[in-house]
Design a protein around this motif. Structure first.
Motif, PDB file in Angstrom:
ATOM      1  N   VAL A   1       0.848  -1.188   0.000  1.00 30.80           N
ATOM      2  CA  VAL A   1       0.000   0.000   0.000  1.00 30.80           C
ATOM      3  C   VAL A   1       0.884   1.239   0.000  1.00 30.80           C
ATOM      4  O   VAL A   1       1.780   1.357   0.845  1.00 30.80           O
ATOM      5  CB  VAL A   1      -0.922   0.026   1.237  1.00 30.80           C
ATOM      6  CG1 VAL A   1      -1.954   1.130   1.110  1.00 30.80           C
ATOM      7  CG2 VAL A   1      -1.603  -1.322   1.442  1.00 30.80           C
ATOM      8  N   GLY A   2       0.640   2.152  -0.923  1.00 30.48           N
ATOM      9  CA  GLY A   2       1.434   3.373  -0.953  1.00 30.48           C
ATOM     10  C   GLY A   2       1.421   4.030  -2.310  1.00 30.48           C
ATOM     11  O   GLY A   2       0.357   4.324  -2.857  1.00 30.48           O
ATOM     12  N   SER A   3       2.611   4.216  -2.887  1.00 30.36           N
ATOM     13  CA  SER A   3       2.737   4.937  -4.156  1.00 30.36           C
ATOM     14  C   SER A   3       3.802   4.260  -5.014  1.00 30.36           C
ATOM     15  O   SER A   3       4.300   3.188  -4.681  1.00 30.36           O
ATOM     16  CB  SER A   3       3.143   6.391  -3.885  1.00 30.36           C
ATOM     17  OG  SER A   3       4.480   6.455  -3.392  1.00 30.36           O
ATOM     18  N   GLY A   4       4.166   4.938  -6.090  1.00 34.88           N
ATOM     19  CA  GLY A   4       5.238   4.438  -6.944  1.00 34.88           C
ATOM     20  C   GLY A   4       6.612   4.620  -6.344  1.00 34.88           C
ATOM     21  O   GLY A   4       7.603   4.108  -6.887  1.00 34.88           O
TER      22      GLY A   4
ATOM     23  N   GLU B   1      -2.611   4.416  16.155  1.00 36.28           N
ATOM     24  CA  GLU B   1      -1.387   4.862  15.482  1.00 36.28           C
ATOM     25  C   GLU B   1      -1.615   4.956  13.979  1.00 36.28           C
ATOM     26  O   GLU B   1      -2.427   4.214  13.405  1.00 36.28           O
ATOM     27  CB  GLU B   1      -0.270   3.863  15.790  1.00 36.28           C
ATOM     28  CG  GLU B   1       1.081   4.184  15.185  1.00 36.28           C
ATOM     29  CD  GLU B   1       2.135   3.164  15.605  1.00 36.28           C
ATOM     30  OE1 GLU B   1       3.204   3.160  14.990  1.00 36.28           O
ATOM     31  OE2 GLU B   1       1.882   2.377  16.538  1.00 36.28           O
ATOM     32  N   VAL B   2      -0.912   5.863  13.318  1.00 35.94           N
ATOM     33  CA  VAL B   2      -1.009   6.017  11.862  1.00 35.94           C
ATOM     34  C   VAL B   2       0.326   5.639  11.232  1.00 35.94           C
ATOM     35  O   VAL B   2       1.368   6.165  11.611  1.00 35.94           O
ATOM     36  CB  VAL B   2      -1.398   7.456  11.476  1.00 35.94           C
ATOM     37  CG1 VAL B   2      -1.395   7.622   9.955  1.00 35.94           C
ATOM     38  CG2 VAL B   2      -2.780   7.809  12.037  1.00 35.94           C
TER      39      VAL B   2
ATOM     40  N   GLU C   1      -2.396   7.123   4.446  1.00 34.29           N
ATOM     41  CA  GLU C   1      -2.332   6.939   5.887  1.00 34.29           C
ATOM     42  C   GLU C   1      -3.160   5.729   6.289  1.00 34.29           C
ATOM     43  O   GLU C   1      -4.328   5.602   5.920  1.00 34.29           O
ATOM     44  CB  GLU C   1      -2.843   8.190   6.614  1.00 34.29           C
ATOM     45  CG  GLU C   1      -1.955   9.407   6.403  1.00 34.29           C
ATOM     46  CD  GLU C   1      -2.343  10.556   7.306  1.00 34.29           C
ATOM     47  OE1 GLU C   1      -3.499  10.581   7.801  1.00 34.29           O
ATOM     48  OE2 GLU C   1      -1.482  11.433   7.542  1.00 34.29           O
ATOM     49  N   LEU C   2      -2.527   4.834   7.040  1.00 35.48           N
ATOM     50  CA  LEU C   2      -3.183   3.626   7.544  1.00 35.48           C
ATOM     51  C   LEU C   2      -3.336   3.767   9.055  1.00 35.48           C
ATOM     52  O   LEU C   2      -2.339   3.836   9.777  1.00 35.48           O
ATOM     53  CB  LEU C   2      -2.346   2.392   7.228  1.00 35.48           C
ATOM     54  CG  LEU C   2      -2.116   2.065   5.749  1.00 35.48           C
ATOM     55  CD1 LEU C   2      -0.990   1.044   5.600  1.00 35.48           C
ATOM     56  CD2 LEU C   2      -3.394   1.535   5.131  1.00 35.48           C
TER      57      LEU C   2
ATOM     58  N   LEU D   1      -6.111  -2.273   9.404  1.00 37.19           N
ATOM     59  CA  LEU D   1      -5.507  -1.009   8.971  1.00 37.19           C
ATOM     60  C   LEU D   1      -6.484  -0.292   8.065  1.00 37.19           C
ATOM     61  O   LEU D   1      -6.797  -0.778   6.973  1.00 37.19           O
ATOM     62  CB  LEU D   1      -4.188  -1.286   8.240  1.00 37.19           C
ATOM     63  CG  LEU D   1      -3.158  -2.088   9.030  1.00 37.19           C
ATOM     64  CD1 LEU D   1      -2.029  -2.549   8.117  1.00 37.19           C
ATOM     65  CD2 LEU D   1      -2.605  -1.279  10.194  1.00 37.19           C
ATOM     66  N   HIS D   2      -6.977   0.862   8.522  1.00 35.05           N
ATOM     67  CA  HIS D   2      -7.992   1.610   7.783  1.00 35.05           C
ATOM     68  C   HIS D   2      -7.338   2.724   6.977  1.00 35.05           C
ATOM     69  O   HIS D   2      -6.608   3.553   7.531  1.00 35.05           O
ATOM     70  CB  HIS D   2      -9.019   2.199   8.755  1.00 35.05           C
ATOM     71  CG  HIS D   2     -10.115   2.938   8.088  1.00 35.05           C
ATOM     72  ND1 HIS D   2     -10.692   4.081   8.614  1.00 35.05           N
ATOM     73  CD2 HIS D   2     -10.766   2.714   6.898  1.00 35.05           C
ATOM     74  CE1 HIS D   2     -11.636   4.512   7.791  1.00 35.05           C
ATOM     75  NE2 HIS D   2     -11.689   3.700   6.757  1.00 35.05           N
TER      76      HIS D   2
END
Length: 205
Positions: A27-30, A107-108, A115-116, A131-132
């Motif tokens: 989960v995230g970006s490139g 926690e994030v 943001e999780l 994890l939301h």
């Protein structure tokens, strides 16, 4: 950005061993990602990560099939391992001497602008978390909630009443359209699972 790697191996607890396929979520970006549940095959996960930075390896719980590649992956990508400390007893069955970074409820954890938020959802395991990711309209549920119902609670360190309470109080209040990305099998939505809460309660008694 959400990527999935499906890895295969075994789950062992209470003297039994079962063949399992696990969902590993990136989960995230490139540029950077969080890995959710490093299961079975560190090389396959690292290959999918590619040249992205891994900000953290988050364990939704410490059953061996969700953590058995965590140490090797951490060594490959240079990332910390995060786990709720209530799962210490399960963690030690796989890694008696390996430290991790404790996760806290609320926690994030972030990567690539995503943001999780950690939701402590005990029941399947004492330290189980979800994890939301509100911006993605998604929650990564580990083995707390599946397509079709709650995670298994028939083995050590688990509780049916506790997992139902976790789902009722922590997951069902999320928006109905929230996609539930599970630890095994197909994804679902909060709206699809919410109507079945009473059925689960009836089935559990």
């Amino acid at each position: 950005m959400i990527d999935r790697v499906v890895t295969s191996g075994t789950f062992s607890l209470d003297g039994g061993t079962w063949e399992v396929d696990n969902n590993v979520w990136l989960v995230g970006s490139g540029r950077e990602v969080v890995v959710v549940d490093a299961a079975h095959d560190a090389n396959a996960i690292a290959e999918r990560v590619g040249d992205r930075e891994v900000r953290a390896i988050v364990c939704t719980h410490a059953h061996n099939d969700h953590i058995d590649a965590a140490a090797d992956l951490a060594a490959l990508v240079g990332a910390p391992i995060l786990l709720h400390p209530a799962d210490q007893v399960l963690w030690e069955t796989v890694y008696p001497d390996l430290p991790y970074t404790p996760l806290r409820d609320g926690e994030v954890v972030s990567a690539g602008g995503v943001e999780l938020t950690v939701l402590h959802t005990p029941g399947h395991a004492p330290g189980a978390v979800c994890l939301h990711a509100p911006e993605l309209g998604a929650v990564f549920s580990g083995d707390t909630l599946f397509n079709g119902g709650p995670g298994a609670t028939g083995r050590s360190f688990s509780s049916f009443e506790t997992i139902i309470e976790s789902i009722r109080t922590r997951l069902l209040p999320l928006p109905e359209k929230t996609v539930v990305h599970t630890g095994h099998g197909d994804s679902t939505t909060i709206g699809a699972e919410a109507p079945h809460l009473q059925e689960w309660l009836d089935r559990g008694h």
